[in-house]
Design a protein around this motif. Structure first.
Motif, PDB file in Angstrom:
ATOM      1  N   UNK A   1     -16.857  82.162-105.323  1.00  0.00           N
ATOM      2  CA  UNK A   1     -17.301  80.835-105.761  1.00  0.00           C
ATOM      3  C   UNK A   1     -16.097  79.886-105.874  1.00  0.00           C
ATOM      4  N   UNK A   2     -14.996  80.381-106.419  1.00  0.00           N
ATOM      5  CA  UNK A   2     -13.796  79.544-106.523  1.00  0.00           C
ATOM      6  C   UNK A   2     -13.306  79.158-105.124  1.00  0.00           C
ATOM      7  N   UNK A   3     -13.250  80.155-104.257  1.00  0.00           N
ATOM      8  CA  UNK A   3     -12.752  79.898-102.897  1.00  0.00           C
ATOM      9  C   UNK A   3     -13.636  78.874-102.196  1.00  0.00           C
ATOM     10  N   UNK A   4     -14.953  79.103-102.260  1.00  0.00           N
ATOM     11  CA  UNK A   4     -15.881  78.203-101.569  1.00  0.00           C
ATOM     12  C   UNK A   4     -15.840  76.798-102.152  1.00  0.00           C
TER      13      UNK A   4
ATOM     14  N   UNK B   1     -18.408  95.413-112.926  1.00  0.00           N
ATOM     15  CA  UNK B   1     -17.396  94.356-113.070  1.00  0.00           C
ATOM     16  C   UNK B   1     -16.854  93.863-111.738  1.00  0.00           C
ATOM     17  N   UNK B   2     -16.608  94.778-110.836  1.00  0.00           N
ATOM     18  CA  UNK B   2     -15.930  94.385-109.591  1.00  0.00           C
ATOM     19  C   UNK B   2     -16.806  93.435-108.770  1.00  0.00           C
ATOM     20  N   UNK B   3     -18.108  93.746-108.691  1.00  0.00           N
ATOM     21  CA  UNK B   3     -19.026  92.858-107.956  1.00  0.00           C
ATOM     22  C   UNK B   3     -19.023  91.471-108.584  1.00  0.00           C
ATOM     23  N   UNK B   4     -19.048  91.437-109.911  1.00  0.00           N
ATOM     24  CA  UNK B   4     -19.035  90.159-110.629  1.00  0.00           C
ATOM     25  C   UNK B   4     -17.760  89.366-110.337  1.00  0.00           C
ATOM     26  N   UNK B   5     -16.611  90.047-110.435  1.00  0.00           N
ATOM     27  CA  UNK B   5     -15.327  89.365-110.204  1.00  0.00           C
ATOM     28  C   UNK B   5     -15.262  88.848-108.768  1.00  0.00           C
ATOM     29  N   UNK B   6     -15.717  89.668-107.826  1.00  0.00           N
ATOM     30  CA  UNK B   6     -15.685  89.233-106.424  1.00  0.00           C
ATOM     31  C   UNK B   6     -16.569  88.013-106.215  1.00  0.00           C
TER      32      UNK B   6
ATOM     33  N   UNK C   1     -16.895  73.283-109.139  1.00  0.00           N
ATOM     34  CA  UNK C   1     -17.168  74.726-109.219  1.00  0.00           C
ATOM     35  C   UNK C   1     -18.649  75.062-109.376  1.00  0.00           C
ATOM     36  N   UNK C   2     -19.358  74.259-110.131  1.00  0.00           N
ATOM     37  CA  UNK C   2     -20.754  74.620-110.415  1.00  0.00           C
ATOM     38  C   UNK C   2     -21.646  74.491-109.194  1.00  0.00           C
ATOM     39  N   UNK C   3     -21.198  73.733-108.215  1.00  0.00           N
ATOM     40  CA  UNK C   3     -22.003  73.641-107.014  1.00  0.00           C
ATOM     41  C   UNK C   3     -22.056  74.998-106.320  1.00  0.00           C
ATOM     42  N   UNK C   4     -20.933  75.680-106.307  1.00  0.00           N
ATOM     43  CA  UNK C   4     -20.886  77.020-105.729  1.00  0.00           C
ATOM     44  C   UNK C   4     -21.790  77.973-106.494  1.00  0.00           C
ATOM     45  N   UNK C   5     -21.844  77.811-107.807  1.00  0.00           N
ATOM     46  CA  UNK C   5     -22.703  78.691-108.612  1.00  0.00           C
ATOM     47  C   UNK C   5     -24.169  78.382-108.346  1.00  0.00           C
ATOM     48  N   UNK C   6     -24.503  77.096-108.312  1.00  0.00           N
ATOM     49  CA  UNK C   6     -25.924  76.778-108.128  1.00  0.00           C
ATOM     50  C   UNK C   6     -26.396  77.176-106.735  1.00  0.00           C
ATOM     51  N   UNK C   7     -25.488  77.130-105.780  1.00  0.00           N
ATOM     52  CA  UNK C   7     -25.868  77.538-104.426  1.00  0.00           C
ATOM     53  C   UNK C   7     -26.218  79.029-104.407  1.00  0.00           C
ATOM     54  N   UNK C   8     -25.678  79.768-105.368  1.00  0.00           N
ATOM     55  CA  UNK C   8     -25.954  81.214-105.418  1.00  0.00           C
ATOM     56  C   UNK C   8     -26.424  81.605-106.811  1.00  0.00           C
TER      57      UNK C   8
ATOM     58  N   UNK D   1      -4.365  88.627-112.970  1.00  0.00           N
ATOM     59  CA  UNK D   1      -4.435  87.345-112.251  1.00  0.00           C
ATOM     60  C   UNK D   1      -5.314  86.366-113.041  1.00  0.00           C
ATOM     61  N   UNK D   2      -4.871  85.110-113.156  1.00  0.00           N
ATOM     62  CA  UNK D   2      -5.651  84.143-113.957  1.00  0.00           C
ATOM     63  C   UNK D   2      -7.083  83.946-113.464  1.00  0.00           C
ATOM     64  N   UNK D   3      -7.320  84.133-112.183  1.00  0.00           N
ATOM     65  CA  UNK D   3      -8.697  83.972-111.684  1.00  0.00           C
ATOM     66  C   UNK D   3      -9.567  85.156-112.099  1.00  0.00           C
ATOM     67  N   UNK D   4      -8.954  86.326-112.137  1.00  0.00           N
ATOM     68  CA  UNK D   4      -9.690  87.508-112.597  1.00  0.00           C
ATOM     69  C   UNK D   4      -9.961  87.350-114.097  1.00  0.00           C
ATOM     70  N   UNK D   5      -8.976  86.850-114.801  1.00  0.00           N
ATOM     71  CA  UNK D   5      -9.144  86.635-116.242  1.00  0.00           C
ATOM     72  C   UNK D   5     -10.301  85.642-116.489  1.00  0.00           C
ATOM     73  N   UNK D   6     -10.312  84.577-115.732  1.00  0.00           N
ATOM     74  CA  UNK D   6     -11.376  83.592-115.896  1.00  0.00           C
ATOM     75  C   UNK D   6     -12.751  84.231-115.654  1.00  0.00           C
TER      76      UNK D   6
END
Ligand SMILES: Nc1ncnc2c1ncn2[C@@H]1O[C@H](COP(=O)(O)OP(=O)(O)OP(=O)(O)O)[C@@H](O)[C@H]1O
Ligand SMILES: [Mg+2]
Length: 360
Positions: free
Chosen positions: A259-262, A249-254, A225-232, A178-183
């Motif tokens: 972050x993408x969803x939010x 890896x799985x925790x990271x991907x999740x 996207x970075x707003x989601x990252x900075x929030x966490x 999946x492209x999101x997993x790849x990213x």
């Protein structure tokens, strides 16, 4: 694989990680949610009468949030004020360079694939000077608070280039990931390679957006996207490190999928708020001035929260006097405020600015 925080991680494994299913059920479920949120965002974008509104505004907000992760703190107000000139204080200029880097990246991938060279070009744009892979050893990533070294990236320009070539192959691999997993996976790897002396985080976050565009999940860079990252932010650092230290890896991907969803959902909410503000102001402007019935004039008022007489002259093809009278009528009606920056007169759409700057 032996790893210790203070030793350059020259054995950073190539992608994809071996012997690991990157898409167990929980991941697939999260990709569906993230992709649904992205699709909703794409639809919401079409609700606005002028799509340029988002292309102008969201990358500035993204620049602000992404730069803040590096402690380059400026306000949305300052950024919008200086966007046409690239001036302002140091932090403002740096965040505006992030926006230029994002735009340069988007333009580049419209005509050729995303490669390590694209990454170097983005980083150069960000840093305002030519950046190449690190040639000098000694780069360490430290915990921003405790200063404790948490990671040492691989060393040696040749080795770094090899690892980037492998990263590049993975970015364009013809498999059914999946492209999101790849990213998500590529983002960890890029940060772990840490190819440049500085700017790796911001370059990597620009690349995330580019990968979404390349995959056709986003048409323009309108995901905040970075707003989601900075929030966490703490999770961001902790989980990057956990991939290295614990192959988590799985925790990271999740985390990345969340972050993408939010951020897709919050950007969608922001579009709703922009639309409401736009409709309201259009209605009030119609009453206040003949300009309020000019579609181009309304577009100009919403492309940037700070507007110049010259822009109205150009876009609406009216005389300076007409442009000025339209703008001043909106000042009278309380819709705009007049501000002077240096020798320049600007008109700020403060209600729109407020909508942009607040978190949804
Ligand atoms: N343990 C880690 N392993 C790999 N990468 C990490 C780790 N901790 C942090 N990073 C990455 O390193 C980035 C910081 O590197 P650098 O200073 O080169 O980038 P920057 O763009 O200047 O900073 P920032 O990302 O803070 O804005 C972080 O944003 C993160 O992406
Ligand atoms: Mg830095």
């Amino acid at each position: 694989m032996v790893w210790s925080a203070g030793t350059p991680f020259n054995d950073l494994p190539p992608l994809p990680p071996r012997g690991l299913d990157l898409e167990p059920k929980v991941v697939l479920k999260a990709t569906v949610e993230a992709r649904t949120a992205l699709a909703t965002l794409a639809q919401a974008g079409q609700l606005l009468p002028n799509p340029n509104v988002l292309i102008h505004a969201v990358p500035i907000l993204e620049a602000q949030a992404s730069s803040e992760i590096e402690n380059i703190v400026t306000t949305a107000d300052e950024l919008f004020k200086h966007v046409d000139t690239g001036e302002g204080d140091h932090a403002t200029k740096e965040a505006l360079r992030y926006r230029s880097a994002l735009f340069a990246g988007v333009e580049s991938i419209r005509s050729r694939p995303l490669t390590a060279r694209t990454a170097a070009a983005i980083c150069s744009e960000l840093q305002g000077r030519e950046m190449d892979v690190r040639a000098v050893p000694g780069t360490r990533i430290a915990n921003p608070t405790t200063r404790e070294v948490v990671y040492a990236p691989p060393e040696g320009a040749g080795l770094i280039r090899e690892k980037l070539a492998d990263w590049e192959r993975f970015v364009h691999a013809q498999d059914d990931l999946d492209p999101l997993v790849r990213m998500s996976v590529a983002h960890y790897q890029f940060e772990a390679i840490h190819p440049f002396h500085d700017g790796n985080g911001r370059t990597g976050r620009v690349i995330n957006i580019l990968m979404l565009i390349e995959a056709g999940l986003l048409h323009d860079p309108i995901l905040y996207l970075s707003r989601g990252i900075i929030a966490r932010k703490n999770d961001y650092y902790r989980l990057l490190r956990a991939v290295t230290a614990e192959v988590a890896w799985i925790e990271w991907i999740l985390y990345m999928l969340e972050v993408v969803e939010e951020s897709a959902s919050s950007t969608t909410r922001k579009i709703g708020a922009i639309k409401a503000c736009q409709d309201d102001i259009a209605e009030r402007a119609r009453v206040a001035t003949p300009g309020g019935r000019d579609a181009q004039f309304l577009n100009v008022l919403f492309e940037q929260p700070y507007c110049r007489i010259g822009t109205v002259v150009e876009r609406c093809e009216v005389s300076r006097q007409t442009a000025s009278s339209w703008l001043h009528a909106l000042v009278e009606a309380g819709l705009l405020r007049e501000v002077k920056i240096g020798r320049e007169l600007l008109f700020v759409n403060h209600e729109f600015l407020e909508v942009l700057a607040r978190s949804e």
